[in-house]
Design an enzyme around this catalytic site. Structure first.
Site, PDB file in Angstrom:
ATOM      1  N   GLU A   1     -46.584  11.012  33.512  1.00 39.42           N
ATOM      2  CA  GLU A   1     -45.232  10.667  33.944  1.00 39.42           C
ATOM      3  C   GLU A   1     -44.710  11.581  35.044  1.00 39.42           C
ATOM      4  OE1 GLU A   1     -42.226  10.687  30.855  1.00 39.42           O
ATOM      5  OE2 GLU A   1     -40.634  10.262  32.271  1.00 39.42           O
TER       6      GLU A   1
ATOM      7  N   ASP B   1     -43.202  12.446  28.743  1.00 42.07           N
ATOM      8  CA  ASP B   1     -42.263  13.249  27.960  1.00 42.07           C
ATOM      9  C   ASP B   1     -42.112  12.633  26.579  1.00 42.07           C
ATOM     10  OD1 ASP B   1     -41.738  14.995  30.034  1.00 42.07           O
ATOM     11  OD2 ASP B   1     -39.948  13.929  30.732  1.00 42.07           O
TER      12      ASP B   1
ATOM     13  N   TYR C   1     -30.395  -6.570  52.765  1.00 43.30           N
ATOM     14  CA  TYR C   1     -29.589  -6.438  53.987  1.00 43.30           C
ATOM     15  C   TYR C   1     -29.494  -7.752  54.760  1.00 43.30           C
ATOM     16  CZ  TYR C   1     -29.015  -1.451  53.494  1.00 43.30           C
ATOM     17  OH  TYR C   1     -28.633  -0.220  53.040  1.00 43.30           O
TER      18      TYR C   1
END
Lengths: 610, 359
Positions: free
Chosen positions: B193, B245, B97
């Site tokens: 995870e 996973d 920003y």
């Protein structure tokens, strides 16, 4: 009674009008939206033809109104008007016209179009056509209400009268008919008139749509197109039956005169040549030639070289007006045009002219638009069946910096193509005049013209990319480098770094830098030269000094100018090469800026250029 | 020399380099190692993957290069004058920003300013924390038999990661250097995870039963999370296993913990735990445990193929597993074990896998 005799009673002549009543699709009335477009087209074609013949800048007014279940079409022009006795046959008799028997470019050819529109209106709404015409400011306007007697193909007058009309001259036709008004982009009255405006930039056309919306296609030029003159048939492509007919009915008494007077492009010398080759006496009566002899005569037409037909039977739009027309109706960055010389197919002279528009507000993704015109009439249906489209698809657009789908086809990208074919006789695929037949001569000429504009586009695009590279570099050296240098000096709290050599390197310029070294009683001067470009640079370097230099490192010529000395060196540097010049001058010598002569100022950094 | 002075000196050095290039007529450029999978190589010394010798040049010869160098110079000025000289800091997003005021040097997206900060880390050999730049996220969470002491801005805190925390566990702060380990009762560190599996293992009491320190890594782990895992591994001398996973994206999570990430290979020696091992879900588990699966998407297949050409995955184990998955055309989530009962993962799968791995 024999059967054959019985059957014979049923045989009877069919009038053209009756034939078209049953086969309206042939004339372009096959669908409800198309019926309205065709009626407008026939009336506008007639208006433009009439204005051109009379040398008037056309001002055509088209209005379409909704009346109950029907539409009323009004087309009004400022043309020469039509004399009273001709009006009924012009509008209400099929195959009646002024242009069928002459060899000259015009929009209308057979004298079917407007009477077909009248017939269509009469069949669908049951209403007569109303025609008003005025031939001069002091004449009254003549009004007719007409229908076609289809059995006889003759006009029937329902009403005849006179009235006042504010126009000095002109013609107005009103038709009421069944149809559908669409306002899609291409195949609509709007789309048609927009295309008319592209090829007729000398015309002003006003369209008032059923909802009251007014579209004005303003005139972009005051110059009317060149008038087309009628010519004789050209020997190339004349057929045997036609030749025999001409021989039999000619009023000429001698074959030589017959050849010269009947055909275009045949002069006395060609006549002699033809007669000798065909072994026919120039003195013979044309009517006395046998079938065999006529055949021999025809074959000599093909053996000798006859010059192209004269151009004045055609009225091309011209490169300037094609450009004007395209720019008027599209927002474009670039327009290229090309006109081919006159060619011949089957004895008919024709010429192809094309325009190519690029960039601007055209769609950047899709397939290029192709605007097809025949004798200044837009062709909006059956694009896929037309010789113009086929020729455009044959062009290897990839060679001209355009994207093209594999296996040829129209180019993709922000491209609009305009192709105009002008001829004394356009070979349409059908009487509805939607598409031009695939004649090899026409396809070849169209391809050549498109390739020419393709080459011009390629040149334009490569120039653009050089320019954009140059612009990019300028942004770097003007905007970015100075800001980087400023920031660096702020961070380090030091003076701004000298960026000139870096600028010279990025721009590929010649870099010149003069260094002074103050010695005891004299100044030692060094000039560093570096060529950062990709070509050899040869130039003269001038130093204007108030005292004569000595210990000069490189041979120089110097001559006094007023109180000063102009010293110059002839230098040539290869890409990447550098050179140093050094000399001494007494202390207190005045210098002016180093001057380079013989190069463009934008390729030199660090010296003045003259 | 104080850390803050080192950082300032390095940044000034970069400015000096560019300044001198201008003065000497050299078209200014910055050379950086190219950050692609083709340019990472194994470092025997540290047992991790780091950048190789290929370099890319940012040169002002092109608009893009000139803009990047202008942005770099702006960034250096911000870090020197605002951060280091005033002892202030900003987050990665705040930096993005701040660039709003830099006109043509403004970043188009945060990924661009993040990348540029990584470039500065590489050029200076420092870390973004040295420039007082903070990440947004405060790392992930730990749950397990461990007592720590954290130096916070409001004083020292002693925290036990089971007794003194809520169900979410102990939040890892972005500055791991402020943590000291006091004592523990753990045998293994397990990086997990998904939040779903982390909560399942806590609910089933896996941390107590197996002496496991559960680390919820929240997808691709933040630098502080990876630093924490490394610190736990080194200071407590405990083995690390990674449980994710069973899809190509999860293998990349494991790679970033155990081998090093392509994006931050310049920090591999500080972020990577070379001894970490992959627990599952393995493609072979899909077959062995008959897990419910989803079809591989085109992107999944593409990612697997790309892993086959990634030097980090050039091991017999990974080649076998990835090829098997390409053959199966299926992938499985950690939560797929729930299909066999809520206790299946803690009672059956994990004990079996851990004993297979000799743990």
């Amino acid at each position: 009674m024999e059967i054959a005799e019985e059957l014979a009673k049923q045989q009877k002549a069919i009038s053209v009008a009756e034939f078209f009543e049953k086969n309206r699709q042939i004339l372009g009335f096959d669908s409800a939206p198309r019926a309205i477009i065709t009626c407008v087209k026939e009336a506008v074609d007639n208006s433009l033809d009439a204005c051109e013949e009379a040398g008037i800048l056309p001002d055509v007014f088209v209005q379409i109104k909704r009346i109950g279940d029907y539409y009323k079409i009004i087309v009004e022009d400022n043309g020469p008007g039509i004399v009273a006795e001709e009006i009924p046959r012009v509008f209400a008799k099929m195959l009646y016209g002024s242009r069928f028997h002459t060899l000259r470019q015009s929009r209308g050819q057979q004298g079917i179009g407007i009477s077909a529109a009248v017939l269509y209106a009469q069949l669908t709404s049951g209403k007569p056509a109303r025609v008003t015409s005025k031939i001069g400011p002091d004449r009254p306007a003549i009004n007719y209400e007409l229908i076609i007697n289809t059995a006889k193909n003759e006009p029937e007058i329902l009403h005849e009268g006179e009235s006042d009309w504010e126009r000095p001259r002109g013609t107005r036709i009103e038709l009421e008919l069944e149809g559908t008004y669409v306002r899609s982009r291409r195949q609509s009255v709007f789309g048609y008139l927009k295309n008319v405006a592209v090829v007729n930039p000398h015309a002003r056309i006003t369209l008032v749509e059923p909802d009251g919306n007014i579209e004005l296609f303003e005139r972009a030029t005051e110059t009317a197109p060149r008038k087309a003159y009628a010519i004789q048939p050209h020997p190339a492509g004349t057929e045997l039956g036609e030749l025999i007919r001409l021989l039999r009915y000619t009023e000429r008494k001698r074959l030589g005169v017959f050849l010269r007077e009947t055909f275009s492009s045949i002069g006395p010398i060609t006549t002699q040549e033809i007669c000798k080759l065909a072994n026919l006496g120039a003195e013979r009566a044309p009517q006395s030639l046998t079938h065999e002899e006529a055949k021999r005569l025809l074959s000599t037409f093909k053996q000798i070289k006859v010059k192209s037909p004269p151009v004045d039977c055609l009225s091309p739009i011209g490169e300037g007006l094609i450009k004007t027309g395209l720019e008027k109706e599209f927002k474009l960055d670039f327009v290229a045009t090309a006109i081919r010389p006159v060619s011949v197919f089957a004895g008919n002279p024709f010429l192809v002219e094309v325009g190519l528009g690029y960039g601007g507000e055209l769609d950047k993704e899709g397939r290029a638009d192709i605007l097809r015109f025949a004798n200044r009439v837009p062709l909006i249906y059956q694009q896929g069946a037309c010789a113009i489209t086929h020729a455009a698809e044959n062009v290897p657009w990839k060679n001209y910096s355009c994207a093209q789908p594999p296996g040829n086809g129209l180019p993709t990208g922000p491209v609009v193509l305009m192709v105009h074919i002008a001829s004394t006789n356009i070979p349409f695929t059908s009487e509805s005049k939607d598409a031009i037949a695939d004649l090899p001569e026409i396809i070849t000429e169209t391809e050549l013209a498109l390739k020419e504009v393709g080459r011009k586009l390629r040149r334009y695009l490569s120039r653009q990319s050089v320019l954009s590279e140059r612009r990019e570099k300028e942004e770097i050296i003007k905007k970015l480098l100075p800001r980087i240098a400023d920031k660096l000096s702020e961070i380090l709290g030091e003076d701004k770094p000298d960026i000139t050599l870096v600028v010279a390197k990025i721009m590929g310029n010649l870099f010149v830098k003069r260094l002074y070294d103050q010695k005891d009683g004299f100044v030692s001067v060094k000039i560093n030269l570096e060529n950062h470009g990709e070509i050899i640079r040869s130039f003269k370097l001038h130093e204007v000094l108030s005292q004569e230099p000595y210990s000069v490192s490189l041979e120089t010529k110097s001559m006094p100018i007023g109180d000063n000395y102009d010293c110059f060196w002839k230098i040539s540097l290869k890409p990447g090469e550098g050179q140093q010049i050094s000399y001494d001058v007494p202390s207190g010598t005045k210098f002016s800026e180093t001057v380079i002569e013989g190069l463009e100022s934008e390729v030199v950094t660090g010296a003045r250029v003259i | 020399m104080a850390k803050i002075d080192v950082a300032q000196e390095k940044l000034m050095g970069l400015a000096r380099l560019l300044y001198d290039q201008f003065q000497n007529g050299i078209v200014p450029f910055i050379a950086l190692p190219s950050r692609t999978k083709n340019n990472i190589e194994y470092s025997v010394e540290d047992d991790v993957w780091i950048y190789g010798g290929q370099e890319t040049l940012r040169s002002v010869k092109t608009i893009r290069g000139a803009k990047t160098i202008l942005k770099t110079v702006h960034m250096a000025e911000l870090l020197i004058k605002e951060h280091l000289q005033n002892n202030r800091g900003s987050t990665l997003r705040e930096v993005y920003y701040i660039s709003e005021n830099w006109d043509v040097a403004k970043f188009n997206e945060q990924a661009e300013s993040d990348r540029l900060i990584e470039d500065l880390e590489i050029v200076t050999g420092l870390q973004r924390e040295d420039f007082h730049i903070r990440p947004e996220e405060d790392g992930a969470a730990i749950f397990g038999p461990l007592r720590i002491k954290e130096q916070t801005r409001r004083g020292e805190r002693e925290i036990h990661c089971q007794e003194d925390v809520g169900e979410a566990g102990y939040q890892i702060p972005f500055n791991v250097d402020n943590i000291q380990f006091l004592d523990h009762d753990a045998k293994i560190i397990m990086a997990i995870e998904t939040g779903g599996m982390y909560a399942r293992l806590i609910e089933n009491g896996f941390d107590d039963d197996f002496g496991a320190l559960l680390v919820h890594i929240k997808g691709q782990p933040a630098r502080s999370t990876r630093r924490m895992i490394k610190k736990l591994n080194e200071k407590l001398n405990l083995p690390v296993v990674v449980f994710t996973d069973g899809d190509p994206w999860s293998y990349r999570i494991f790679a970033s913990i155990a081998y090093g990430a392509i994006k931050s290979a310049h920090l591999s020696d500080q972020l990577v735990t070379p001894s970490a091992r992959f627990l599952g879900v393995q493609p072979s588990d899909i077959v062995d445990y008959e897990l419910s699966t989803d079809r591989l998407t085109d992107q999944d297949i593409h990612a697997l193929r790309s892993e086959l050409t990634d030097p980090r995955f050039k091991t017999p184990y990974w080649e076998k597993q990835i090829n098997l998955q390409l053959e199966l055309k299926r992938k499985a989530e950690q939560q797929a074990f729930a299909g066999k009962g809520l206790d299946y993962v803690t009672k059956t799968y994990l004990p079996e896998r851990l004993s297979e791995m000799d743990l």
